[in-house]
Write an enzyme that holds these catalytic residues in place. Structure first.
Site, PDB file in Angstrom:
ATOM      1  N   PHE A 102     -14.657  -1.461   6.730  1.00 20.41           N
ATOM      2  CA  PHE A 102     -14.391  -2.864   7.040  1.00 20.41           C
ATOM      3  C   PHE A 102     -13.422  -2.872   8.200  1.00 20.41           C
ATOM      4  O   PHE A 102     -12.564  -1.979   8.298  1.00 20.41           O
ATOM      5  CB  PHE A 102     -13.764  -3.593   5.845  1.00 20.41           C
ATOM      6  CG  PHE A 102     -14.702  -3.835   4.705  1.00 20.41           C
ATOM      7  CD1 PHE A 102     -15.912  -4.486   4.920  1.00 20.41           C
ATOM      8  CD2 PHE A 102     -14.386  -3.429   3.427  1.00 20.41           C
ATOM      9  CE1 PHE A 102     -16.786  -4.722   3.861  1.00 20.41           C
ATOM     10  CE2 PHE A 102     -15.257  -3.657   2.372  1.00 20.41           C
ATOM     11  CZ  PHE A 102     -16.462  -4.304   2.591  1.00 20.41           C
TER      12      PHE A 102
ATOM     13  N   SER B  98      -5.146  -0.712  -4.372  1.00 20.70           N
ATOM     14  CA  SER B  98      -4.940   0.214  -5.483  1.00 20.70           C
ATOM     15  C   SER B  98      -3.676  -0.147  -6.253  1.00 20.70           C
ATOM     16  O   SER B  98      -3.653  -0.129  -7.483  1.00 20.70           O
ATOM     17  CB  SER B  98      -4.804   1.649  -4.962  1.00 20.70           C
ATOM     18  OG  SER B  98      -5.905   1.995  -4.167  1.00 20.70           O
TER      19      SER B  98
ATOM     20  N   THR C  37     -17.252  -2.770  -1.578  1.00 23.41           N
ATOM     21  CA  THR C  37     -17.141  -1.994  -0.345  1.00 23.41           C
ATOM     22  C   THR C  37     -18.499  -1.498   0.118  1.00 23.41           C
ATOM     23  O   THR C  37     -18.809  -1.515   1.313  1.00 23.41           O
ATOM     24  CB  THR C  37     -16.199  -0.792  -0.582  1.00 23.41           C
ATOM     25  OG1 THR C  37     -14.933  -1.306  -0.961  1.00 23.41           O
ATOM     26  CG2 THR C  37     -16.055   0.049   0.671  1.00 23.41           C
TER      27      THR C  37
ATOM     28  N   TYR D 163      23.480  -0.631 -10.672  1.00 23.94           N
ATOM     29  CA  TYR D 163      23.766  -0.716  -9.236  1.00 23.94           C
ATOM     30  C   TYR D 163      22.939  -1.762  -8.508  1.00 23.94           C
ATOM     31  O   TYR D 163      23.165  -2.036  -7.340  1.00 23.94           O
ATOM     32  CB  TYR D 163      23.633   0.657  -8.553  1.00 23.94           C
ATOM     33  CG  TYR D 163      22.427   1.456  -8.998  1.00 23.94           C
ATOM     34  CD1 TYR D 163      22.562   2.474  -9.951  1.00 23.94           C
ATOM     35  CD2 TYR D 163      21.165   1.207  -8.488  1.00 23.94           C
ATOM     36  CE1 TYR D 163      21.469   3.206 -10.380  1.00 23.94           C
ATOM     37  CE2 TYR D 163      20.068   1.934  -8.914  1.00 23.94           C
ATOM     38  CZ  TYR D 163      20.224   2.928  -9.856  1.00 23.94           C
ATOM     39  OH  TYR D 163      19.136   3.650 -10.280  1.00 23.94           O
TER      40      TYR D 163
ATOM     41  N   VAL E  59      10.627   0.368  -5.664  1.00 24.69           N
ATOM     42  CA  VAL E  59      11.790  -0.497  -5.827  1.00 24.69           C
ATOM     43  C   VAL E  59      11.799  -1.560  -4.733  1.00 24.69           C
ATOM     44  O   VAL E  59      11.775  -2.754  -5.010  1.00 24.69           O
ATOM     45  CB  VAL E  59      13.094   0.338  -5.797  1.00 24.69           C
ATOM     46  CG1 VAL E  59      14.308  -0.549  -6.007  1.00 24.69           C
ATOM     47  CG2 VAL E  59      13.040   1.435  -6.860  1.00 24.69           C
ATOM     48  N   GLY E  60      11.814  -1.115  -3.477  1.00 24.36           N
ATOM     49  CA  GLY E  60      11.897  -2.072  -2.377  1.00 24.36           C
ATOM     50  C   GLY E  60      10.686  -2.028  -1.479  1.00 24.36           C
ATOM     51  O   GLY E  60       9.860  -1.126  -1.570  1.00 24.36           O
TER      52      GLY E  60
END
Lengths: 507, 507
Positions: free
Chosen positions: B101, B170, B265, B351, B372-373
């Site tokens: 694609f 995914s 797909t 933290y 996490v980020g």
């Protein structure tokens, strides 16, 4: 974009011009404007409050609740960025940012990332992105050289080792854990054995590890967070690990995976990699080293000893997007045997088959990560090393550590403060010390108040942790624009506010 | 970077100048150069071979095997990019790219991504990136508006819905599957029940789904790939799904998750979302819709019917980095109840604690993804919608579909070809038809030869699939720089080469 005439109904009120979203003149104009914006931003970010004083939901009150129908000049988006987004930004680029770990960055990295965004290649098979696949692999080898990783982790040998650049440390933990899990299940009775697998880390290991265990279906009851204490400076106690693994094996469980951290998030504790690897070998367990932040320091010979024993580990990850001047996202994972990863992660859909993949001469990116493809991540990392070179990168680490040491010396000389752990890299953990009739709880409270007041000024941003039950300030040196004067300024502010807090507590 | 004097030994041969990796003048210079490079690249990419003619390992023969010690002018890296990297690049930006694609892109998206790279904020808690968290949420609501998603998927209501921008489809599948898995385990006996959970998708579902099931610890024996056939144009047969789920439930298994694809797909088949949701409800199973590519088309009313029933699904993901002009990586995930995600994904390390997170007024990014980020992904997506507006984005989709229809008309009018499935969006699947004394295997072979010859020219890049046992060419229209003339040119080349192949086969 087509140039076929569309019926009026299909154009739906837009002007009938052909729409060329990648028109080279627009690309040039928009991007040169964006470049001037970011250069101006970096020049002025020092003067902006590090932590903004906005409330949750602030942005929705400033911007349209729904998307516009018509197009607008690019300057409109840039104006809203300036007027609405910037005032609500926590400025990681600020030299007054001392929180968490710094997200260091560089002109070369941003330039590499820009080229990657524009070329917009999608690496899943070698065929889909030959140069991106190979430059990623080369950049990983280069960085492995800088870290003195042993040859089995490099892809230039014939040992089957190599790596991949992932988005996060969590992903590095997840793919290695799954590889270890599946290998253990093959040895121990297949899928039904999952309930018997046990995994290990210290109680200081990043929360990401415990989440990743959940993702991989490891029974929470089988995840061992080995308690740490001040006696080991909160590093994993190898003897305690050994006892726990023996106990589990004795109970018929299958020790499968150990995560050792070099530079914990809370206090920069360093787990004893070599001792852990020796113990894990007894149980045939996988050893992964999470060196997300502190791994960068190991490009300097004087810090390399923290990785001693890595030659006996199965995998190691570190994130140049933390302390190696490469903007997000860039987490490097090296494994000794890529076959162990691809055994768990390989897919072979017909629509991705091609002669080169079928030849077995290459390891496709799709078989070493959670997702199928990823952007050209290797370019920015390679550009950083190509442009700055090893010596400057070492100088960068040493300079940050020297500033942290300067700050540490200040804290040490001031009787109102105490350290909770020794400093290993560029993170200083300290708190207000009990004095007079204060209890430890009062000292916690005073330290917490200090953090709140400091961050409320907008002049600095420091973070905290709790270790050994005590509230501790984390002062992380190393934001890229940071200079000695910023560290000194923060220290003066800390001294002044501590004085006010302690004065206010006097009866 | 510190400005403290370092001892000579720490500088290690580098010049003793202070090292300023984010010096605003360097940022300006490097980035303006990079901008001119990418604008020139986009202007000339049409003339480059789409698929390069390099062999695995080519790049290692051109570049240094190990990193330099000294720094080098930025121009050196740019020269090596030009001389060594470009010649080994598969040019996704080329208007002659018809494979997989398309990875569509735009000036606004690249500019947004550039700003994100330079600001380099790390979004994990609202506190760490207030504006980035809120702009991501707003961009998701805007796109939900364009897709006419029902209000429960938006974060501006009080229903607890919302979304997150992930790196890949995914990851969207993984986090929703884990949420569904954990909810099922809570109802069915805890972790020990894992072996009883069953999950469902069609055999045309992306290979990513089957990999994600492995990652989440779902027993391979419990992953149902429901067979499809030409009778449903390779869409999931709802009746077959129902039978299989009933059978499993009857056997004491726990149907947990169904993945419906809108635009597979392989051939762009569309699973019947509404019927699937109705069946899944009976079993209390989670329904996720993977609309990675074709979801973009649903911003046009005439394609929206493909999502009919989404109001009864639990989650939906689509990737603007495919067909909505936003460079990688950008996968939007919306869930009806973010609490179901965070129940599985939340972490609360000390933290990262802060007043806003503790207040419960915000949903932190760290609790909705694997890692996490993440970087400021919302900016580029918001910039695309803000700058181009809904009407132009619809025009973009319609224009690509019109070009695909033009190509399809050509194929239909040429008796040497046949379609294997009807065209739904901008992907045309066709093959050389049996003629004379050819067998179906001969037609497969001829079609494969056609693909090989076409791609060998460097003038086009087309991909393939196998469906119903037959080799099929996938011709995906829509690369951003593509115009009618490129599609016509490719068609002429296909006709010519087909003639040569069939002529060569004549006795």
């Amino acid at each position: 974009m087509g140039s076929l005439p569309l019926p009026e109904s299909a154009i739906n009120g837009a002007d009938a011009d052909v729409f060329r979203p990648l028109d080279p003149d627009d690309v040039r104009t928009y991007l040169h404007k964006a470049v001037d914006f970011v250069a101006d931003y970096l020049q002025s970010v020092e003067s902006l409050p590090v932590l903004p004083s906005v409330e949750p939901g602030y942005l929705r009150r400033l911007l349209n609740p729904s998307p516009p129908t018509s197009s607008a000049p690019f300057d409109v988006a840039m104006k809203e960025l300036r007027d609405s987004v910037l005032p609500g930004t926590t400025h990681w680029a600020s030299p007054n940012f001392f929180a968490f770990f710094p997200a260091t960055n560089s002109a070369a990295a941003i330039a590499g990332d820009l080229v990657a965004s524009a070329m917009n290649t999608v690496g899943f098979t070698w065929q889909s992105a030959p140069a991106a696949t190979e430059l990623e692999s080369l950049a990983l080898d280069w960085l492995a050289h800088l870290l003195c990783l042993p040859p089995p982790f490099m892809s230039d040998g014939a040992t089957g080792g190599g790596g991949v650049i992932l988005g996060t440390t969590s992903e590095a933990m997840l793919v290695t854990l799954v590889a270890a899990r599946d290998a253990a299940l093959r040895r121990h009775g297949g899928a039904a054995g999952l309930q018997r697998l046990t995994v290990y880390a210290s109680d200081q290991t990043h929360s990401a590890f415990f989440k990743v265990c959940r993702l991989a279906g490891i029974d929470t009851a089988n995840v061992r967070a080995i308690p740490t204490s001040a006696a080991t400076s909160y590093a994993l106690d190898a003897a305690a690990l050994h006892r726990r693994m023996e106990e589990d094996a004795g109970a018929g469980l299958v020790p499968t995976y150990v995560c050792a951290t070099v530079g914990t998030t809370s206090t920069n504790a360093v787990d004893p990699v070599g001792a852990i690897a020796d113990i894990a070998t007894i149980f045939n367990a996988w050893v992964h080293i999470d060196a997300a932040y502190a791994g960068a320091a190991c490009i300097c010979p004087e810090f390399r000893h923290h990785l001693a024993g890595v030659e006996r580990a199965d995998s190691i990850s570190m994130s140049p997007h933390k302390w190696l001047l490469t903007c997000l996202d860039c987490t490097c994972l090296w494994v000794r045997d890529t076959g162990r990863l691809t055994d768990s992660l390989e897919t072979k859909p017909e629509y991705l088959r091609n002669d080169v993949t079928d030849s077995g001469d290459v390891t496709d990116i799709k078989d070493m990560q959670v997702g199928v493809g990823h952007r050209f991540r290797g370019l920015k990392l390679w550009m950083v090393m190509r442009t700055y070179g090893a010596a400057k990168l070492q100088q960068h680490i040493r300079s940050d550590v020297a500033m942290a040491k300067m700050f540490e010396d200040g804290v040490r000389a001031d009787a109102r403060f105490e350290f909770v752990v020794p400093r290993n890299f560029a993170l200083v953990c300290f708190r207000i010390r009990v004095c007079g009739d204060m209890t430890e709880e009062d000292a916690d409270e005073a330290s917490r108040e200090l953090m709140g007041r400091l961050n409320g000024t907008g002049k600095v941003f420091v973070a905290h942790t709790v270790v050994g039950g005590r509230f501790v300030l984390r002062f992380a040196v190393g934001s890229t624009l940071q200079e000695e004067r910023h560290v000194r300024g923060a220290w003066e502010l800390i001294r002044k506010m501590t004085g006010e807090i302690l004065h206010g507590r006097q009866p």
